[in-house]
Design a protein around this motif. Structure first.
Motif, mmCIF file in Angstrom:
data_model
loop_
_atom_site.group_PDB
_atom_site.id
_atom_site.type_symbol
_atom_site.label_atom_id
_atom_site.label_comp_id
_atom_site.label_asym_id
_atom_site.label_seq_id
_atom_site.Cartn_x
_atom_site.Cartn_y
_atom_site.Cartn_z
ATOM 1 N N VAL A 189 70.766 14.424 43.409
ATOM 2 C CA VAL A 189 69.641 15.111 42.769
ATOM 3 C C VAL A 189 68.615 14.093 42.270
ATOM 4 O O VAL A 189 67.400 14.245 42.475
ATOM 5 C CB VAL A 189 70.149 15.997 41.608
ATOM 6 N N ALA A 190 69.098 13.015 41.634
ATOM 7 C CA ALA A 190 68.190 11.975 41.144
ATOM 8 C C ALA A 190 67.532 11.232 42.310
ATOM 9 O O ALA A 190 66.350 10.876 42.247
ATOM 10 C CB ALA A 190 68.956 10.996 40.253
ATOM 11 N N GLY A 191 68.288 10.998 43.385
ATOM 12 C CA GLY A 191 67.734 10.313 44.546
ATOM 13 C C GLY A 191 66.642 11.119 45.233
ATOM 14 O O GLY A 191 65.611 10.574 45.655
ATOM 15 N N VAL A 192 66.847 12.434 45.349
ATOM 16 C CA VAL A 192 65.817 13.290 45.956
ATOM 17 C C VAL A 192 64.590 13.347 45.051
ATOM 18 O O VAL A 192 63.452 13.364 45.535
ATOM 19 C CB VAL A 192 66.385 14.701 46.220
ATOM 20 N N ALA A 193 64.791 13.358 43.727
ATOM 21 C CA ALA A 193 63.652 13.329 42.800
ATOM 22 C C ALA A 193 62.855 12.043 42.962
ATOM 23 O O ALA A 193 61.615 12.061 42.979
ATOM 24 C CB ALA A 193 64.157 13.468 41.359
ATOM 25 N N SER A 194 63.557 10.923 43.114
ATOM 26 C CA SER A 194 62.851 9.653 43.317
ATOM 27 C C SER A 194 62.114 9.643 44.646
ATOM 28 O O SER A 194 61.015 9.082 44.765
ATOM 29 C CB SER A 194 63.830 8.473 43.243
ATOM 30 N N LEU A 195 62.689 10.294 45.665
ATOM 31 C CA LEU A 195 62.041 10.387 46.982
ATOM 32 C C LEU A 195 60.770 11.223 46.917
ATOM 33 O O LEU A 195 59.725 10.828 47.436
ATOM 34 C CB LEU A 195 63.032 10.992 47.984
ATOM 35 N N LEU A 196 60.836 12.384 46.268
ATOM 36 C CA LEU A 196 59.725 13.329 46.280
ATOM 37 C C LEU A 196 58.608 12.961 45.311
ATOM 38 O O LEU A 196 57.435 13.238 45.581
ATOM 39 C CB LEU A 196 60.231 14.736 45.941
ATOM 40 N N GLY A 249 67.796 21.018 39.058
ATOM 41 C CA GLY A 249 68.796 20.091 39.590
ATOM 42 C C GLY A 249 69.986 19.936 38.656
ATOM 43 O O GLY A 249 71.129 19.830 39.102
ATOM 44 N N THR A 250 69.726 19.948 37.354
ATOM 45 C CA THR A 250 70.816 19.891 36.382
ATOM 46 C C THR A 250 71.697 21.135 36.496
ATOM 47 O O THR A 250 72.925 21.050 36.448
ATOM 48 C CB THR A 250 70.251 19.784 34.954
ATOM 49 N N ALA A 251 71.061 22.296 36.651
ATOM 50 C CA ALA A 251 71.823 23.538 36.807
ATOM 51 C C ALA A 251 72.581 23.558 38.133
ATOM 52 O O ALA A 251 73.720 24.034 38.212
ATOM 53 C CB ALA A 251 70.883 24.735 36.725
ATOM 54 N N GLU A 252 71.969 23.034 39.179
ATOM 55 C CA GLU A 252 72.586 23.038 40.513
ATOM 56 C C GLU A 252 73.862 22.201 40.548
ATOM 57 O O GLU A 252 74.794 22.494 41.305
ATOM 58 C CB GLU A 252 71.577 22.508 41.532
ATOM 59 N N THR A 253 73.929 21.167 39.740
ATOM 60 C CA THR A 253 75.114 20.304 39.716
ATOM 61 C C THR A 253 76.140 20.747 38.676
ATOM 62 O O THR A 253 77.111 20.035 38.427
ATOM 63 C CB THR A 253 74.705 18.847 39.429
ATOM 64 N N ASN A 254 75.909 21.919 38.069
ATOM 65 C CA ASN A 254 76.840 22.477 37.069
ATOM 66 C C ASN A 254 77.070 21.540 35.885
ATOM 67 O O ASN A 254 78.169 21.441 35.358
ATOM 68 C CB ASN A 254 78.190 22.815 37.716
ATOM 69 N N ARG A 255 76.032 20.851 35.472
ATOM 70 C CA ARG A 255 76.137 19.946 34.339
ATOM 71 C C ARG A 255 75.524 20.607 33.103
ATOM 72 O O ARG A 255 74.656 21.459 33.198
ATOM 73 C CB ARG A 255 75.431 18.622 34.633
ATOM 74 N N ALA A 298 66.807 6.086 40.929
ATOM 75 C CA ALA A 298 67.825 7.140 40.875
ATOM 76 C C ALA A 298 68.652 7.040 39.595
ATOM 77 O O ALA A 298 68.947 8.057 38.952
ATOM 78 C CB ALA A 298 68.728 7.052 42.104
ATOM 79 N N ILE A 299 69.019 5.820 39.191
ATOM 80 C CA ILE A 299 69.810 5.651 37.970
ATOM 81 C C ILE A 299 68.983 6.027 36.736
ATOM 82 O O ILE A 299 69.493 6.653 35.789
ATOM 83 C CB ILE A 299 70.333 4.203 37.872
ATOM 84 N N ALA A 300 67.696 5.673 36.733
ATOM 85 C CA ALA A 300 66.831 6.018 35.597
ATOM 86 C C ALA A 300 66.683 7.538 35.470
ATOM 87 O O ALA A 300 66.742 8.090 34.361
ATOM 88 C CB ALA A 300 65.464 5.361 35.775
ATOM 89 N N LEU A 301 66.508 8.236 36.602
ATOM 90 C CA LEU A 301 66.393 9.693 36.555
ATOM 91 C C LEU A 301 67.729 10.342 36.209
ATOM 92 O O LEU A 301 67.762 11.399 35.566
ATOM 93 C CB LEU A 301 65.872 10.212 37.901
ATOM 94 N N SER A 302 68.840 9.706 36.614
ATOM 95 C CA SER A 302 70.160 10.208 36.232
ATOM 96 C C SER A 302 70.338 10.174 34.720
ATOM 97 O O SER A 302 70.997 11.042 34.143
ATOM 98 C CB SER A 302 71.260 9.374 36.889
ATOM 99 N N PHE A 303 69.767 9.162 34.094
ATOM 100 C CA PHE A 303 69.855 9.060 32.634
ATOM 101 C C PHE A 303 69.253 10.293 31.964
ATOM 102 O O PHE A 303 69.787 10.797 30.965
ATOM 103 C CB PHE A 303 69.145 7.794 32.157
ATOM 104 N N ILE A 304 68.144 10.807 32.520
ATOM 105 C CA ILE A 304 67.509 12.001 31.947
ATOM 106 C C ILE A 304 68.449 13.201 32.042
ATOM 107 O O ILE A 304 68.597 13.981 31.089
ATOM 108 C CB ILE A 304 66.177 12.293 32.664
ATOM 109 N N ILE A 305 69.121 13.353 33.194
ATOM 110 C CA ILE A 305 70.040 14.477 33.379
ATOM 111 C C ILE A 305 71.242 14.345 32.441
ATOM 112 O O ILE A 305 71.707 15.338 31.861
ATOM 113 C CB ILE A 305 70.482 14.558 34.851
ATOM 114 N N ILE A 306 71.753 13.135 32.284
ATOM 115 C CA ILE A 306 72.854 12.909 31.345
ATOM 116 C C ILE A 306 72.396 13.184 29.911
ATOM 117 O O ILE A 306 73.140 13.749 29.097
ATOM 118 C CB ILE A 306 73.393 11.471 31.488
#
Length: 358
Positions: free
Chosen positions: A267-274, A222-228, A307-315
């Motif tokens: 990406v974080a929202g789908v991770a929280s969903l799944l 997901g990190t790669a998919e968002t070009n981050r 979603a915000i907590a999982l976003s922190f991991i990607i950041i």
């Protein structure tokens, strides 16, 4: 837990009381569209501020602190600045495709944004192939990026677009296999059905080792998919100026900037969903008092908080690891993540067939 569908049903009944059915549907679609755009914009402004503060903390800086208390209005100031910036008109480009590209990127993220389950009874669309629809529409964004790079008639933008195309197409395979692994565990492709299946325990705990492996691979892909970063080769400033959106200015550049942050949330929202139950509270079998207390927290708070907590991991990834080379990036996917994912999918199927999951 409060079912928010009672509120939406009340609004529907109110509109039907003085409008015909077709006009009621039209008004509701307009209201939903305006609501999504408003939430979309506010989340983007929040994420810009959020990443700046997180980045500053990692680098022992303060971050935005001048515009408004604690710098809270800095994102709004940047928004107004980019809205009044001039759109620079270029020669020797494909003007139609150049103008179309940022809208394709925005449309892709908006369609994926609309499928997310925001709360109990608060979802724009839910049907039996919701996950398939989500994966399909999220793939549209790469078309906008490829068009942006090619139509700009610039070698740097073209290199950035080709890198992005190769990267996104490659890592979509890992994301798709991670999603498929969890769909096997859920037994449904309905977004609402996946959330309901986690009422007793979230999939990250219920699915044993395969769910944990799928989660780790999903976060990397997901990190790669968002070009981050560390997968930000398509926008590598030190090599390509700004990559595929080098020639864009004003609001068109703003669209790419906006979509990047919203894709982070998606990406974080789908991770929280799944993996973490979406809007579903944390329920532990046998802990009835604890589960009852968890139900008091609104479902919208659960989803956005996860979603915000999982976003922190990607950041955290971006501001910790150095940028990969293009050969390292593609080797990571094709030589490591993809084989592990295929084995993990087979392992999850065995666990389900033999009933080894909780």
């Amino acid at each position: 837990m409060q079912d928010l569908s009672t509120i939406t049903d009340a609004i529907h009944s109110f509109l039907l009381s003085f409008l015909p059915g077709w006009l009621t549907t039209t008004v509701e679609c307009v209201l939903i569209g305006v609501g999504l755009l408003l939430v979309y914009s506010l989340l983007a402004l929040f994420y810009i501020y959020y990443e700046r503060k997180v980045c500053a903390a990692f680098q022992c800086r303060i971050g935005p602190n001048r515009v408004g208390p604690w710098g809270l209005l800095q994102s709004f100031a940047d928004m107004f600045k980019i809205l009044i910036k001039e759109l620079i008109h270029l020669n020797h480009i494909d003007k139609f495709l150049f103008a179309l590209a940022p809208y394709l990127v925005i449309i892709a993220s908006m369609l994926a944004f609309a499928v997310l389950p925001w709360g109990n009874g608060l979802q724009v669309i839910d049907f039996n192939i919701g996950i398939f629809f989500l994966v399909a529409v999220s793939s549209i964004g790469v078309l906008g990026i490829l068009l942006a790079g090619w139509s700009s008639n610039n070698k740097f933008t073209l290199i950035g677009a080709l890198r992005s195309g190769a990267q996104m197409v490659s890592y979509e395979l890992s994301i798709g296999l991670c999603v498929l692994t969890m769909v096997c565990l859920a037994g449904t492709m309905s977004v609402g059905g996946i959330v309901e299946e986690q009422a007793d325990l979230w999939f990250i705990f219920k699915g044993h080792v395969p769910a944990i492996i799928a989660f780790v691979i999903y976060m990397i892909a997901g990190t790669a998919e968002t070009n981050r970063g560390p997968f930000d080769l398509p926008e590598a400033e030190s090599e390509l100026t700004a990559g595929y959106h080098t020639e864009y200015s004003g609001i068109h550049f703003g669209f790419f900037y906006l979509a990047e942050y919203l894709n982070l949330f998606i990406v974080a929202g789908v991770a929280s969903l799944l993996f973490f139950g979406g809007w579903m509270p944390l329920h532990i079998p046998g802990w009835d008092s604890f589960n009852h207390i968890m139900d008091y927290i609104p479902s919208v708070v659960w989803f956005i908080g996860k979603a915000i907590a999982l976003s922190f991991i990607i950041i955290w990834f971006k501001w910790t690891f150095p940028r990969l080379r293009i050969d390292q990036l593609l080797s990571l996917e094709w030589k490591y993540l993809l084989p592990i994912n295929l084995f993990n999918l087979a392992l999850m199927v065995c666990i389900i067939v033999f009933g080894w999951h909780f």
